[in-house]
Enzyme design. Structure first.
Site, PDB file in Angstrom:
ATOM      1  N   LYS A 113       0.818  -1.211   0.000  1.00  0.00           N
ATOM      2  CA  LYS A 113       0.000   0.000   0.000  1.00  0.00           C
ATOM      3  C   LYS A 113       0.860   1.272   0.000  1.00  0.00           C
ATOM      4  CE  LYS A 113      -4.168  -2.171   1.102  1.00  0.00           C
ATOM      5  NZ  LYS A 113      -3.627  -3.495   0.911  1.00  0.00           N
ATOM      6  N   ASP A 114       2.120   1.136   0.413  1.00  0.00           N
ATOM      7  CA  ASP A 114       3.022   2.296   0.397  1.00  0.00           C
ATOM      8  C   ASP A 114       3.183   2.895  -0.993  1.00  0.00           C
ATOM      9  OD1 ASP A 114       3.625   2.305   3.100  1.00  0.00           O
ATOM     10  OD2 ASP A 114       5.317   0.921   2.863  1.00  0.00           O
TER      11      ASP A 114
END
Ligand SMILES: *Cc1c(COP(=O)(O)O)cnc(C)c1O
Length: 499
Positions: A113-114
């Site tokens: 998700k980064d």
């Protein structure tokens, strides 16, 4: 470049508006009216570029209304050696001659998700500036673990934003909790809720629906916004690594220009694989997009039968970020598959809401099966997959990635398609260390009384790999957030924060 809603909202809007709005007024998702198709020369032109420059080229195609210099700044602030521990940002790791792992977990929270959440906050503030919108954006999230931390890291210290994350006090792992309560930054707030994830989530939903509160905030020039994956600004950054991967494969002579590759993606909310679909439609030579689900196999059954049935109970698995019944981003694919028939999409989504299911017609079904394949992994085969990959290749994968590997093997057995394949590795094994250690060790029970911080070192010793930096010093970091509230106090807590 115009954006339209999947459900037929009549106005066409700019990319900046789509990103600032998040969701369309008719409840639909914003999508580009036309997907930009790259010429052969444009694709070849990416060969010499680094990740950041590929990101600039691809993203600019979709948001021409952002100034070049602004976009470059967003990208360099999101993807750099301070936030990512690998200079390639999303490196490929060959496993066999025909399988390469696309490691998407080199960012600050050690999960995929980064990639999107490092960039989204910056796109959001630049978009707002473009629109002359002077609001402060209050990003509100309920999290069962990964998304909350990635949002905190992404938005921390970004001007004109605040992040407020509610997490279930007893519903996240020790490492996840520690990652959140030690969060640094001058605009971040982390609150434990006495209750489970559903309680935290309904609390957040109530806040979003609270007209009175929204008006009070508007008077203070504040806007509530969410960081979840229906925002176009969260999907868009994910298209980039499909292109950068293809270029890396050319450089390593795994393929020649024009060769097709498969991609296999551990899938939950359908954001990652939808980005792969957009990459394919832009002209990247992708053959099959392989959807891998865990025991919550709604998507796998959908691609097999044409019936989307979310009426089953949600199962808790060792790949929790894929424990999802309604994959929001699938709506974007239905829109493409129906030839932009927003009435059709609306009908299907209404059926999903009312009956928890829908059935697509023949045209949509065969359209989807042309590009996609889908299957699932049981808990047992997920653990076995972690063990086998380590035994055979000395490579450690987390449970989400293991789901991908298992489904890929099923795919090859069934189809005998040996096309070179990229499998997305979506989290560091250290983030889900208990399951990984259980899979790798015969005497797993002897680790039962160890806490997750001790397990970091045990996993490191077992696999002779290094604990990622963001997790290594977690146990000794000071706790900066210790507010805990009851589930009916969430609004009060938020109001206090925003006073
Ligand atoms: C979110 C997540 C996924 C699922 O990705 P989608 O884009 O929601 O399909 C898979 N693995 C991990 C570790 C995740 O955090």
């Amino acid at each position: 470049m115009e954006y339209i809603s999947t459900r037929g909202y009549k106005n066409h809007i700019t990319a900046s508006s789509a990103i600032v709005s998040g969701i369309a007024p008719d409840g639909g998702l914003f999508v580009p009216r036309c997907i930009p198709v790259l010429s052969q020369n444009e694709i070849i032109g990416l060969y010499k570029k680094n990740f950041q420059d590929i990101a600039f080229f691809i993203i600019k195609k979709f948001i021409p209304d952002i100034e070049n210099e602004d976009l470059k700044k967003c990208i360099s602030q999101a993807y750099n050696s301070k936030s990512f521990d690998n200079p390639l940002i999303c490196p490929l790791r060959p496993l066999t001659d025909s399988i390469l792992m696309l490691e998407l977990w080199h960012g600050p929270t050690c999960a995929f998700k980064d990639i999107a959440l490092q960039l989204l906050p910056r796109l959001l503030t630049v978009s707002a500036k473009n629109l002359g919108d002077e609001s402060t954006f209050v990003i509100l999230a309920a999290t069962s673990g990964d998304t909350g931390k990635a949002a905190l890291e992404g938005f921390k210290d970004v001007p004109k934003t605040k992040v407020v994350v509610f997490f279930p006090q007893d519903g996240v792992s020790d490492i996840q909790k520690s990652q959140m309560v030690t969060q640094e930054g001058n605009n971040v707030h982390v609150i434990g809720v006495n209750g489970n994830f559903d309680h935290a989530q309904s609390g957040v939903k109530e806040i979003f629906a609270d007209k009175e509160l929204l008006n009070t905030l508007a008077a203070k020039n504040m806007k509530l916004s969410s960081a979840n994956s229906i925002n176009w600004g969260r999907l868009l950054p994910q298209i980039v690594y499909y292109f950068s991967s293809y270029m890396a494969l050319l450089k390593s002579s795994h393929i020649k220009f024009g060769d097709k590759i498969n991609v296999c993606i551990p899938t939950g909310n359908f954001g990652n694989i939808m980005a792969g679909y957009y990459a394919k439609k832009m002209g990247l030579p992708i053959n099959k997009l392989i959807i891998a689900t865990n025991q919550n196999d709604v998507l796998a059954r959908f691609v097999k039968t044409g019936v989307y049935d979310a009426s089953k109970d949600l199962k808790t698995t060792i790949s929790p970020s894929m424990d999802i019944l309604v994959s929001s981003n699938l709506e974007r694919l239905l829109f493409e598959a129906s030839g932009h028939d927003s009435e059709k999409v609306l009908e299907l989504m209404n059926s999903l809401k009312q009956n928890r299911s829908y059935k697509v017609d023949k045209e949509i079904f065969s359209f989807i099966r042309e590009d996609f394949y889908a299957d699932y992994a049981t808990e047992k085969s997920t653990l076995k997959s972690i063990k086998n990959v380590f035994r055979n290749y000395k490579y450690v994968v987390d449970p989400h990635t293991a789901v991908g590997l298992h489904v890929y093997n099923k795919y090859v057995k069934k189809t005998e398609d040996h096309t070179l394949t990229i499998i997305a590795s979506t989290a560091s094994p250290y983030k889900f260390n208990r399951s990984v250690i259980n899979a790798l060790n015969k005497k797993a029970q002897s680790f039962e009384n160890k806490d997750e911080f001790e397990l970091l070192n045990i996993l490191s010793a077992t696999t002779k790999t290094l604990v990622p930096k963001p997790l290594k010093h977690l146990a000794s970091k000071p706790v900066l957030h210790n507010t805990v509230c009851e589930k009916d106090e969430m609004k009060k807590v938020l109001e206090k924060i925003l006073e």
